[in-house]
Motif scaffolding. Sequence first.
Motif, PDB file in Angstrom:
ATOM      1  N   THR A 120       0.826  -1.195   0.000  1.00  0.00           N
ATOM      2  CA  THR A 120       0.000   0.000   0.000  1.00  0.00           C
ATOM      3  C   THR A 120       0.864   1.250   0.000  1.00  0.00           C
ATOM      4  N   GLN A 165      -6.422   9.729  -1.237  1.00  0.00           N
ATOM      5  CA  GLN A 165      -6.467   8.444  -1.919  1.00  0.00           C
ATOM      6  C   GLN A 165      -5.431   7.506  -1.321  1.00  0.00           C
ATOM      7  N   ARG A 167      -3.529   3.882  -2.253  1.00  0.00           N
ATOM      8  CA  ARG A 167      -3.279   2.988  -3.384  1.00  0.00           C
ATOM      9  C   ARG A 167      -2.797   1.638  -2.896  1.00  0.00           C
ATOM     10  N   ASP A 256      -3.596  -2.597  -9.815  1.00  0.00           N
ATOM     11  CA  ASP A 256      -3.558  -1.371  -9.028  1.00  0.00           C
ATOM     12  C   ASP A 256      -4.971  -1.055  -8.544  1.00  0.00           C
ATOM     13  N   THR A 258      -7.227   1.725  -6.299  1.00  0.00           N
ATOM     14  CA  THR A 258      -7.252   3.052  -5.679  1.00  0.00           C
ATOM     15  C   THR A 258      -8.496   3.197  -4.812  1.00  0.00           C
TER      16      THR A 258
END
Length: 262
Positions: A120, A165, A167, A256, A258
Amino acid sequence: MRIEAWILLLLMAGTGAAQTARDMFHSASGLVVPATTPPAKPNSPKPKAAAKPKPAPATAPLAPAPAPAPGGPLGLRYSIVKEGGQGGVHEVDTDAVFHSGDRIRVAVESNDSAYLYVVTQGSSGTWSLLFPSPEIAGGDNRIEKGRRYEIPSGHWFAFDEQAGQERLFVVLCRGPEQDLEKMIYALRQGREEPKTLAAASRAPIADAVVERVRSQVASRDLIFEKVDEKTAGGRPEQAVYVVNAAGGAQARVVADVTLKHE
């Protein structure tokens, strides 16, 4: 794309089979249970008995049942599980916007036994390892085919007051990923799991490591499919399927994710 991947796709096209990532995920390792033949109607005439086949010569060996091709397409299914009212849980849209106080987990499943890594990147820009976890299988990151893993195990990630955000970078591979294996030793010391994404700062990982792992997978080999309750031909679910159609002993899948927080 490798030759065997083209052959697989051509065979699927020739049989009229769908070429979606979800179908490839379930069919590559036999996770789909074939439909049973419906029973005959009560008034249907009794079918004629089929003629018994002639026995093969005693010297003719029996042909073995075909086995699944080793190293076929490697697939990943992931979803976001949100805690609802009165302790209920449900999958939500992977593009959903979360708010302060929301509590979530990431559910992951593989269509083959493989090695799983989840890292992360918080608001600080630093990458850190979330899985393997000392709370799941003693920190072992080899996961079993068809088994659902929820990260973190036993509690939830809670969004705080800071908007932004988060990720996640998910890696699934048939062989250990050496760049990430170096980070696992810190997780096997029995430390407490972080309670928020921002607190998951153990064993920081450089951007260069993440980019190197990502670049090892050719984008043309990956097939993505996002499904929801409106997706035809399947059970109600909200998830993303990612399949490496090229397959092989060294197959990797990367994704990926988000998480938007307002």
